[in-house]
Design a protein around this motif. Structure first.
Motif, short mmCIF file in Angstrom:
data_model
loop_
_atom_site.label_atom_id
_atom_site.label_comp_id
_atom_site.label_asym_id
_atom_site.label_seq_id
_atom_site.Cartn_x
_atom_site.Cartn_y
_atom_site.Cartn_z
N ASP A 97 -34.81 -4.38 29.54
CA ASP A 97 -34.42 -5.40 30.43
C ASP A 97 -35.45 -6.60 30.91
O ASP A 97 -36.41 -6.58 30.56
CB ASP A 97 -33.77 -4.72 31.74
N SER B 78 -38.01 3.78 30.50
CA SER B 78 -39.00 3.28 29.25
C SER B 78 -39.91 4.38 29.22
O SER B 78 -40.38 4.37 28.22
CB SER B 78 -39.53 1.97 29.65
N TYR C 125 -36.18 -0.93 32.48
CA TYR C 125 -35.29 0.05 31.76
C TYR C 125 -35.50 -0.53 30.48
O TYR C 125 -35.66 -1.67 30.15
CB TYR C 125 -33.88 -0.19 32.38
N ASN C 126 -34.88 0.18 29.55
CA ASN C 126 -34.66 -0.12 28.27
C ASN C 126 -33.03 0.20 28.16
O ASN C 126 -32.51 1.16 28.83
CB ASN C 126 -35.38 0.77 27.21
N TYR C 127 -32.57 -0.64 27.18
CA TYR C 127 -31.28 -0.53 26.84
C TYR C 127 -30.76 -0.20 25.50
O TYR C 127 -31.70 -0.79 24.47
CB TYR C 127 -30.55 -1.74 27.27
N CYS C 128 -29.73 0.41 25.13
CA CYS C 128 -29.52 0.71 23.73
C CYS C 128 -28.28 -0.41 23.47
O CYS C 128 -27.25 -0.48 24.12
CB CYS C 128 -28.86 2.19 23.54
N VAL C 129 -28.85 -1.53 22.69
CA VAL C 129 -27.80 -2.53 22.55
C VAL C 129 -27.12 -2.09 20.99
O VAL C 129 -27.68 -2.05 20.35
CB VAL C 129 -28.59 -3.75 22.60
N LYS D 25 -21.17 0.75 24.04
CA LYS D 25 -21.59 0.43 25.44
C LYS D 25 -22.97 0.43 25.90
O LYS D 25 -23.77 1.33 25.42
CB LYS D 25 -20.95 1.16 26.39
N SER D 26 -23.83 -0.61 26.34
CA SER D 26 -24.93 -0.40 26.52
C SER D 26 -25.47 0.48 27.95
O SER D 26 -24.81 0.57 28.79
CB SER D 26 -25.42 -1.85 27.28
N ILE D 27 -26.29 1.35 27.42
CA ILE D 27 -26.62 2.55 28.29
C ILE D 27 -28.11 2.43 28.58
O ILE D 27 -28.95 2.36 27.77
CB ILE D 27 -26.42 3.87 27.63
N PRO D 28 -28.34 2.13 29.95
CA PRO D 28 -29.98 2.11 30.50
C PRO D 28 -30.63 3.45 30.23
O PRO D 28 -29.93 4.64 30.58
CB PRO D 28 -29.85 1.59 31.84
N CYS E 145 -31.27 5.58 20.71
CA CYS E 145 -29.75 5.27 20.60
C CYS E 145 -29.09 6.09 19.59
O CYS E 145 -29.31 6.18 18.63
CB CYS E 145 -29.82 3.83 20.32
#
Length: 184
Positions: A36, A127, A41-45, A121-124, A133
């Motif tokens: 982000d 890190s 946070y990291n997101y799975c995009v 869906k993006s899931i936070p 993912c």
């Protein structure tokens, strides 16, 4: 004789369902990790959700195909009886097999579409926790496509055997009473 219009319609619907299922397998969602803006946070995009639509489309085309074949054959249990013999025996076996393959194909397509839609869906996540993912397992739509293909073959054979057994049936056309002419 089996209706050629019904058989062609079933073939086309099954072919479309098979193509959509193969397309869904080829276009499964993929993902990559993206941080982000603050770095907390990291997101799975995930990329596009097209395979979910393909899977649902395949499910609906297969459902329409099965519905047409069951209406055309009166779901095997309604209508005039079938003549005893090999055609009726094969029709019974193929009817059961057709439904088993159909249910397996529908479950694979539905499960693939639901799981693929969930994984878009993006899931936070934090890190500092290593997380991969999650994506739809490879082969779910492929299994659905295989069972769509098997359903297509078996349903065609079922309809031909059913039609053959239906046409051979000859209802008893004699007198309704007991013939006593020989006992005078």
């Amino acid at each position: 004789m089996a209706s050629k219009l019904v058989m062609i319609t079933i073939f086309i619907l099954d072919l479309i369902a098979f193509g959509l299922a193969v397309g869904a397998e080829q276009r499964r969602s993929t993902a990559h990790v993206q941080p982000d803006s603050e770095g907390n946070y990291n997101y799975c995009v995930y990329d596009s959700d097209i395979s979910t639509g393909f899977g649902v489309g395949a499910l609906l085309f297969l459902l329409a195909s099965q519905g047409i074949i069951m209406v055309a054959s009166r779901c095997f249990c309604c209508g005039k009886p079938l003549s005893p013999g090999g055609s009726r025996a094969w029709a019974v076996i193929l009817f059961i097999t057709c439904w088993v393959f159909f249910l397996i194909a529908e479950v694979c397509l539905l499960a693939g579409a639901v799981r693929n839609a969930y994984h878009t869906k993006s899931i936070p996540f934090y890190s500092d926790t290593p997380q991969h993912c999650q994506i739809l397992r490879k082969g779910v739509f492929g299994a659905g496509a295989a069972f769509v293909f098997l359903t297509a073959i078996v349903s065609q054979f079922y309809y031909v055997c059913y039609s053959s057994a239906r046409e051979k049936f000859q209802p008893y056309g004699g007198e309704t009473g007991v013939g006593m002419g020989a006992y005078k």
